[in-house]
Design an enzyme around this catalytic site. Structure first.
Site, PDB file in Angstrom:
ATOM      1  N   GLN A  89      28.497  43.529  46.866  1.00  0.00           N
ATOM      2  CA  GLN A  89      28.600  43.258  45.434  1.00  0.00           C
ATOM      3  C   GLN A  89      30.014  42.798  45.115  1.00  0.00           C
ATOM      4  OE1 GLN A  89      27.585  46.474  42.771  1.00  0.00           O
ATOM      5  NE2 GLN A  89      28.580  45.469  41.031  1.00  0.00           N
ATOM      6  N   CYS A  95      25.229  45.462  39.892  1.00  0.00           N
ATOM      7  CA  CYS A  95      24.580  46.349  40.862  1.00  0.00           C
ATOM      8  C   CYS A  95      23.075  46.455  40.627  1.00  0.00           C
ATOM      9  CB  CYS A  95      25.220  47.732  40.873  1.00  0.00           C
ATOM     10  SG  CYS A  95      25.175  48.568  39.270  1.00  0.00           S
ATOM     11  N   HIS A 169      25.892  53.357  38.613  1.00  0.00           N
ATOM     12  CA  HIS A 169      25.726  52.419  39.719  1.00  0.00           C
ATOM     13  C   HIS A 169      24.303  52.493  40.279  1.00  0.00           C
ATOM     14  CE1 HIS A 169      27.025  49.831  42.935  1.00  0.00           C
ATOM     15  NE2 HIS A 169      26.762  50.732  43.864  1.00  0.00           N
ATOM     16  N   ASP A 184      23.778  49.718  49.346  1.00  0.00           N
ATOM     17  CA  ASP A 184      24.731  49.820  48.233  1.00  0.00           C
ATOM     18  C   ASP A 184      25.780  48.741  48.422  1.00  0.00           C
ATOM     19  OD1 ASP A 184      26.814  50.432  46.528  1.00  0.00           O
ATOM     20  OD2 ASP A 184      26.865  52.565  47.003  1.00  0.00           O
TER      21      ASP A 184
END
Length: 232
Positions: A89, A95, A169, A184
């Site tokens: 990211q 996100c 997040h 992630d």
């Protein structure tokens, strides 16, 4: 140069489903809320489930854990399947979109797409790229950016401004080759959480979500969303 920033996406399953549908994913699978973690409430989630999204608060405790985990795994590399689609990211507040891309890209065998789907096109074009290259490619993808912006303004709560500090997040949990992966975009690599299956993905992902919650017992800002086959 400042990294680009988008409006944050609300943790609203209807908004998420509409978002991926606007990008050409057929509505044969839908995002839906997971209302609780006990077996009775999990049994209400339509099956099969092919991905689980967790929205959680980024706290000091979490950041300390993330740093420790990263250092440990640099010394003990994990066995990550080359079939896992993982991207970094680099866009602020993106996100939610990256979580959705992780959920969809790792389940192409289950999901169906329109022939001209911008989302499918993005996934195919980036599948062989390194995680940083995928991130740079997303920065240039106008169709995903525009759909993200309109989806971010569609939720039930008023969208915060682009510059507002958002400390929530999104991450995704998927099954690739019988292993449960945490994806992630703020981490340098996928995290392997052990064995899973198409039948037990929801329960296995929820066990990991419980660890996130236990780390910050005072926090209540956790949301779990499942991508399930449409049962209607």
């Amino acid at each position: 140069m400042d990294c680009p920033r988008w409006l944050p996406l609300e943790s609203n399953p209807e908004v998420m489903t509409k978002f991926v549908n606007c990008l050409g994913m057929r509505p044969t699978w839908q995002f839906g809320d997971v209302y609780g973690l006990d077996p009775e409430l999990l049994s209400m989630v339509p099956r099969p489930v092919c991905a689980v999204l967790l929205l959680f608060p980024v706290t000091e405790k979490y950041e300390a854990f993330k740093h420790e985990e990263e250092e440990k795994l640099k010394g003990q590399p994990q066995d990550v399947s080359p079939d896992v689609y993982f991207m970094k990211q680099t866009i602020g507040n993106a996100c939610g979109t990256i979580g959705l891309i992780h959920a969809v890209a790792n389940n192409q065998k289950h999901l169906e797409f329109e022939p001209d789907s911008p989302l499918k096109k993005f996934i195919v074009q980036t599948s062989k790229m390194a995680s940083e290259e995928k991130a740079a490619f997303l920065e240039k993808d106008e169709s995903i950016r525009v759909t993200h912006e309109s989806s971010a303004q569609e939720g039930q709560t008023e969208a915060p401004s682009v510059d507002e500090k958002v400390n929530l997040h999104f991450i995704a949990f998927v099954n690739v080759g019988g292993q449960l992966y945490e994806l992630d975009g703020r981490k340098p690599f996928p995290i392997v959480h052990g064995k899973t299956s198409e039948d037990t993905l929801l329960e296995d992902a929820v066990e990991v979500c419980k660890v996130f919650m236990a780390r910050d017992p005072q926090e209540v800002r956790f949301t779990i969303i499942a991508l399930s086959k449409d049962s209607y």
